[in-house]
Design a protein around this motif. Structure first.
Motif, short mmCIF file in Angstrom:
data_model
loop_
_atom_site.label_atom_id
_atom_site.label_comp_id
_atom_site.label_asym_id
_atom_site.label_seq_id
_atom_site.Cartn_x
_atom_site.Cartn_y
_atom_site.Cartn_z
N PRO A 1 1.16 -1.24 0.04
CA PRO A 1 0.28 -0.27 -0.18
C PRO A 1 0.85 0.98 0.49
N LYS A 2 0.42 2.61 -0.71
CA LYS A 2 1.39 3.47 -0.81
C LYS A 2 1.54 4.21 0.53
N LYS A 3 0.15 4.02 1.19
CA LYS A 3 1.02 4.51 2.91
C LYS A 3 1.97 3.93 3.56
N LYS A 4 2.05 2.61 3.47
CA LYS A 4 2.91 2.61 3.97
C LYS A 4 4.55 2.52 3.24
N VAL A 5 4.29 2.63 2.13
CA VAL A 5 5.34 3.20 1.13
C VAL A 5 6.19 4.32 1.72
N ARG A 6 4.98 5.19 2.15
CA ARG A 6 5.28 7.10 2.44
C ARG A 6 5.66 6.99 4.08
N ASN A 7 4.91 5.43 4.77
CA ASN A 7 5.70 5.40 6.05
C ASN A 7 6.61 5.16 6.29
N TYR A 8 7.23 4.22 5.22
CA TYR A 8 9.06 4.08 5.22
C TYR A 8 9.81 4.80 4.73
N LEU A 9 9.42 5.25 3.95
CA LEU A 9 10.06 6.63 3.15
C LEU A 9 10.11 7.68 4.31
N LYS A 10 9.10 8.18 4.74
CA LYS A 10 9.31 9.20 5.94
C LYS A 10 10.53 8.51 6.93
N LYS A 11 10.46 7.26 7.40
CA LYS A 11 11.46 7.10 8.66
C LYS A 11 12.31 6.61 8.02
N THR A 12 12.66 6.35 7.46
CA THR A 12 14.42 6.43 6.42
C THR A 12 15.06 7.69 5.82
N ALA A 13 14.21 8.48 5.15
CA ALA A 13 14.86 10.03 4.33
C ALA A 13 14.88 10.54 5.44
N LEU A 14 15.99 11.65 4.86
CA LEU A 14 16.12 13.02 5.46
C LEU A 14 16.73 14.25 5.16
N LYS A 15 16.01 14.91 5.82
CA LYS A 15 15.48 16.77 4.62
C LYS A 15 17.27 17.58 5.09
N ASP A 16 16.95 17.74 6.28
CA ASP A 16 18.51 18.60 6.94
C ASP A 16 19.34 17.36 6.97
N GLU A 17 19.99 18.40 7.69
CA GLU A 17 20.96 17.44 8.16
C GLU A 17 22.27 16.63 9.09
N GLY A 18 22.79 15.84 9.02
CA GLY A 18 22.25 14.49 10.04
C GLY A 18 22.69 13.52 9.92
N LEU B 1 28.72 8.74 9.97
CA LEU B 1 28.26 8.81 8.26
C LEU B 1 27.40 9.99 8.02
N LEU B 2 27.42 11.17 8.02
CA LEU B 2 26.82 12.78 7.53
C LEU B 2 26.87 12.66 7.07
N TYR B 3 25.32 12.98 6.43
CA TYR B 3 24.44 13.52 5.73
C TYR B 3 24.82 15.12 5.34
N VAL B 4 25.04 15.81 4.41
CA VAL B 4 25.03 17.22 4.21
C VAL B 4 24.42 17.71 2.98
N PRO B 5 22.79 18.34 2.59
CA PRO B 5 22.40 18.65 1.54
C PRO B 5 22.77 19.57 1.49
N GLU B 6 22.92 20.64 2.50
CA GLU B 6 23.77 22.71 1.31
C GLU B 6 24.96 21.69 0.17
N ALA B 7 25.60 20.40 0.44
CA ALA B 7 26.11 20.04 -0.76
C ALA B 7 26.03 19.63 -1.77
N SER B 8 25.77 19.29 -2.80
CA SER B 8 24.73 19.25 -3.86
C SER B 8 25.31 18.66 -4.80
N VAL B 9 25.00 17.84 -6.09
CA VAL B 9 25.81 17.35 -6.89
C VAL B 9 25.05 16.55 -8.10
N ILE B 10 25.11 16.95 -9.42
CA ILE B 10 24.24 16.03 -10.58
C ILE B 10 24.35 14.47 -10.82
N HIS B 11 23.36 14.13 -10.45
CA HIS B 11 23.88 12.08 -11.22
C HIS B 11 22.87 11.96 -12.33
N PHE B 12 23.58 11.76 -13.24
CA PHE B 12 23.50 10.68 -14.77
C PHE B 12 22.93 9.88 -14.12
#
Length: 308
Positions: free
Chosen positions: A154-171, A218-229
């Protein structure tokens, strides 16, 4: 000094763009270690024509295709010998945005972590999934790491999992994409750099497991961005060679790092066989699909395995 490891295989045009984006955007002291990984075209000559006389680039030619792990290890060892204290690992299909590399380097040194990882954007400027905040359970891996089961979730489960694992801010995160990340040389060396058993795929999962066991961050730094083909260097989803290498690395990772039982690994293999049958049938590659089924069984039997 920062070392930058870039591997080319046949796609010299993308590699030239990648290197030029380093020239354009990086202000820190650096040296590029550019490996031509036994390309089957004129890549080495093209790269030599562009960068052969540039002291910012060490051009390395391999007569054997070393793959991702061994190829990067070769570049890393040369960077270490030159006194580099940090190493940037980059696919050749990456374009660096302004200040991305300098920001990753600053954050790496400021936080004393093993890895800093950028925000990775596609050519459509949409954000790609390049970090996982938490370690997935076996069940979560089955549900969200393949499209056969994924179609029935179900799409709701997918959204909840992505919310759990994704990170918008540095961390801090569990996993970062192997397409582009920066590592502290001393800590990376302590965990043995890349595991040379793998040829393509799952190297970042192995690093994540080794980092977690050694208390490294392992630190995620979203202010540093790259483009990936994305996919420019792997031959697409219906490529028998890359599919087999993917499963070989997956089997090895689950047998030696994120250790699961043989029965659970057989379930993963079954799912991969179904994926291949589905994808290859659409591309009219039935013979390749059955070759995968046969060879994947052999891979499981021959994979080195830790006891659990």
């Amino acid at each position: 000094m920062l070392g930058i490891a870039i591997i080319n295989y046949n796609k010299y045009d993308k590699t030239v763009e990648c290197v030029k984006s380093v020239f354009k955007t990086v202000k820190s002291e650096y040296k590029i270690y550019l490996l031509d990984n036994a390309s089957q075209n004129n890549s080495y000559d093209e790269l030599k024509a562009h960068f052969g006389n540039d002291n910012r680039v060490m051009l390395i030619k391999s007569e054997e295709n070393l793959g991702y792990a061994r190829g990067n290890n070769l570049c890393i060892e040369k960077a270490k010998a030159d006194g580099c204290d940090s190493i940037l690992i980059s696919n050749n299909d990456i374009i660096f945005n302004e200040n991305a590399v300098d920001t990753l380097l600053f954050k790496l040194r400021e936080n004393g972590c093993l890895i800093t990882a950028p925000r990775i954007l596609g050519t459509d400027n949409k954000q790609q999934i390049s970090v996982k905040a938490v370690r997935p359970s076996y069940k979560e891996y089955l549900m969200f790491s393949n499209y056969i089961i994924g179609n029935f979730i179900p799409k709701k489960k997918v959204r909840n999992y992505l919310k759990k694992t994704a990170l918008k801010d540095e961390g801090y995160v569990y996993w970062t994409s192997g397409a582009c990340f920066m590592a502290d040389m001393a800590q990376f060396e302590k965990i043995g750099f890349f595991d040379p058993y793998t040829f393509l795929y799952f190297e970042e999962y192995i690093i994540s497991e080794k980092a977690e066991k050694n208390g490294m961050k392992l630190l995620y730094v979203p202010e540093a961005s790259v483009i990936h083909f994305h996919g420019a260097s792997t031959g697409g989803s219906a490529n028998l060679f890359t599919r087999l290498e993917n499963f070989k690395s997956e089997s090895y990772m689950f047998s030696n790092y994120y250790v699961i039982s043989p029965v659970r690994l057989k379930i993963i293999r079954l799912i991969r066989c179904l994926e291949v049958l589905y994808t290859f049938t659409k591309e009219k590659k039935i013979r390749d699909a059955f070759t995968f089924i046969k060879e994947s069984r052999k891979i499981m039997k021959s994979t080195p395995r830790k006891e659990i």
